[in-house]
Design a protein around this motif. Sequence first.
Motif, PDB file in Angstrom:
ATOM      1  N   PRO A   6       0.804  -1.232   0.000  1.00 12.10           N
ATOM      2  CA  PRO A   6       0.000   0.000   0.000  1.00 12.10           C
ATOM      3  C   PRO A   6       0.831   1.273   0.000  1.00 12.10           C
ATOM      4  O   PRO A   6       0.391   2.297  -0.510  1.00 12.10           O
ATOM      5  CB  PRO A   6      -0.838  -0.117   1.283  1.00 12.10           C
ATOM      6  N   ARG A   7       2.015   1.242   0.583  1.00 11.09           N
ATOM      7  CA  ARG A   7       2.868   2.436   0.593  1.00 11.09           C
ATOM      8  C   ARG A   7       3.948   2.353  -0.477  1.00 11.09           C
ATOM      9  O   ARG A   7       4.945   3.076  -0.439  1.00 11.09           O
ATOM     10  CB  ARG A   7       3.515   2.603   1.964  1.00 11.09           C
ATOM     11  N   CYS A  31       1.266  -0.466  -5.010  1.00 14.28           N
ATOM     12  CA  CYS A  31      -0.201  -0.357  -4.997  1.00 14.28           C
ATOM     13  C   CYS A  31      -0.637   1.078  -4.711  1.00 14.28           C
ATOM     14  O   CYS A  31      -1.606   1.567  -5.304  1.00 14.28           O
ATOM     15  CB  CYS A  31      -0.812  -1.286  -3.946  1.00 14.28           C
ATOM     16  N   GLY A  32       0.061   1.743  -3.794  1.00 15.45           N
ATOM     17  CA  GLY A  32      -0.253   3.139  -3.500  1.00 15.45           C
ATOM     18  C   GLY A  32      -0.035   4.024  -4.716  1.00 15.45           C
ATOM     19  O   GLY A  32      -0.849   4.910  -5.020  1.00 15.45           O
ATOM     20  N   MET A  71      -2.745   3.620  -7.209  1.00 12.18           N
ATOM     21  CA  MET A  71      -3.942   4.348  -6.763  1.00 12.18           C
ATOM     22  C   MET A  71      -3.814   5.833  -7.111  1.00 12.18           C
ATOM     23  O   MET A  71      -4.759   6.438  -7.624  1.00 12.18           O
ATOM     24  CB  MET A  71      -4.095   4.180  -5.243  1.00 12.18           C
TER      25      MET A  71
END
Lengths: 303, 303
Positions: free
Chosen positions: B157-158, B161-162, B165
């Motif tokens: 996420p960081r 994937c982040g 996004m």
Amino acid sequence: MTTEAPAQLLSRAMAEAAAEIDQALSVLLPPEEGPEAPLFAAMRYAAIGGGKRLRGFLVLEGARQFAVSRQAALRVAAAIEMVHAYSLVHDDLPAMDDDDLRRGKPTVHKAWDEATAILAGDALQCHAFTVLAEEDTHSDPAVRAELVRCLSKAAGPRGMCGGQMLDMLAERSGATPDEVEIGRLQTLKTGKLIEFSAEAGAILGKAAPSQRHALLAYGRDLGAAFQIADDLLDATVSAEEAGKATGKDAAAGKATLVGLLGLERARLQAERLVSQAKDHLDAFGERGDLLRMLADFTIERRS
Amino acid sequence: MTTEAPAQLLSRAMAEAAAEIDQALSVLLPPEEGPEAPLFAAMRYAAIGGGKRLRGFLVLEGARQFAVSRQAALRVAAAIEMVHAYSLVHDDLPAMDDDDLRRGKPTVHKAWDEATAILAGDALQCHAFTVLAEEDTHSDPAVRAELVRCLSKAAGPRGMCGGQMLDMLAERSGATPDEVEIGRLQTLKTGKLIEFSAEAGAILGKAAPSQRHALLAYGRDLGAAFQIADDLLDATVSAEEAGKATGKDAAAGKATLVGLLGLERARLQAERLVSQAKDHLDAFGERGDLLRMLADFTIERRS
């Protein structure tokens, strides 16, 4: 000793564990801040506050047998629940099962959109491995590496993803799979992750191989019993009582062991599995009681 | 000493590395056998036989600085390429970039279907962590756990994937991001994984922190230079010469540093990054020559 009835004791213990696991997930997942906030929000929505937390509960109770620290057990429980949550987010996508609701709430691709749901699932899976690999999970890196190896095998092409593929292929082919095929599908799709959940506490506790194997075997039988019980619920209980739509399998022409064996033989097989699951716990004393109750509960529950 | 020109030497070394990495992927990915064969086939199709293998090459050359075994370096290179391949499979999905072709071949959801593409991507990511966590990657479990921690952070996420996004949000908002925002987006989306690719050899070789950091910093500058060079190619080179569609960014109204700074300033910045990347290699002798050539190559290449 307690005077509480086993069913109440278990349901209270599971509710407490679920609250603790939610708390751990809330700390371990990125807060909804910064420009990537929608991704983090979707991850949190998918992972926090849902379900019985069967997998997380198995980790905590497995870990209890070996006096593992609660913090370590909660991190592993949270990591497994992240993987479980990601699999649900992707299963619900229009290209897969196309579900609009999950536990009464809009699914992630409904609450956000498909692209965000794909990304949130990807990020949840990935983050689970970060959590396992970080030092806070266990001071011994061999334990951390073993947790990663086992979780990734349980969730990967020869585990959950493989089972999901078999499920899709079975649905598309329209052919009726036999007992062996159904067993293989369910073992891969849900069984492997439940086995690992039961085994994880032993890995954290550096248990003797025989004890680790006992928990894994318990998880295997429990997972199989749970699956049959789910199918029995779907076939016999009213939607009102179960709190979710039932009769879906038959309506979808989905092959289950219940459909193949009939209600009575399926129920007998679930009972045999439950008894077998509990036998694996013989080496564990009173501290294994909640795991024994959980096994009994699989075939007694009505939802 | 060789009399070969640097560009030829580099391109031969990269081609040899790509062939070795393909061979490793072929061994490490499940063979197309059994009832799950379509999943395994889609994974192999997505991961084997494509691209320059920039990330894998960085692992191999980083590992060369510390005399790491070729087998260990190849396993890590293959794991990173699995993660890169999964990200492309998911990026190509209709809900994301909706691409029908990737390197001249049908994308996975075109060659199979969307559900298989989602699952194959999920399984590729997961399998990368199995490969890293297995004993064959390194006898020291601390090295394996550290590789898992760093790869999952770079892809999570960081990280990747982040960044994905942010890319989606930027495209949807229609607003023009500034230089800082573009930098952040690209660092997350592609930079983190390239940094880790450069750093991984130092982790495998248990290098001193200063050496590990030098490779990471090299990877950071290289990745940033590569991104600008890609944007420059898109803006200036004919499709025929580049071997792929160009002018796509401008047509899509996509914000790039080239669009923001203009051709000349962007080119200057890429040159500065390349020079900076090479400076980080000062502590490495002749064995760092291919990494230096690779840095030069980022702004010289025409495809």
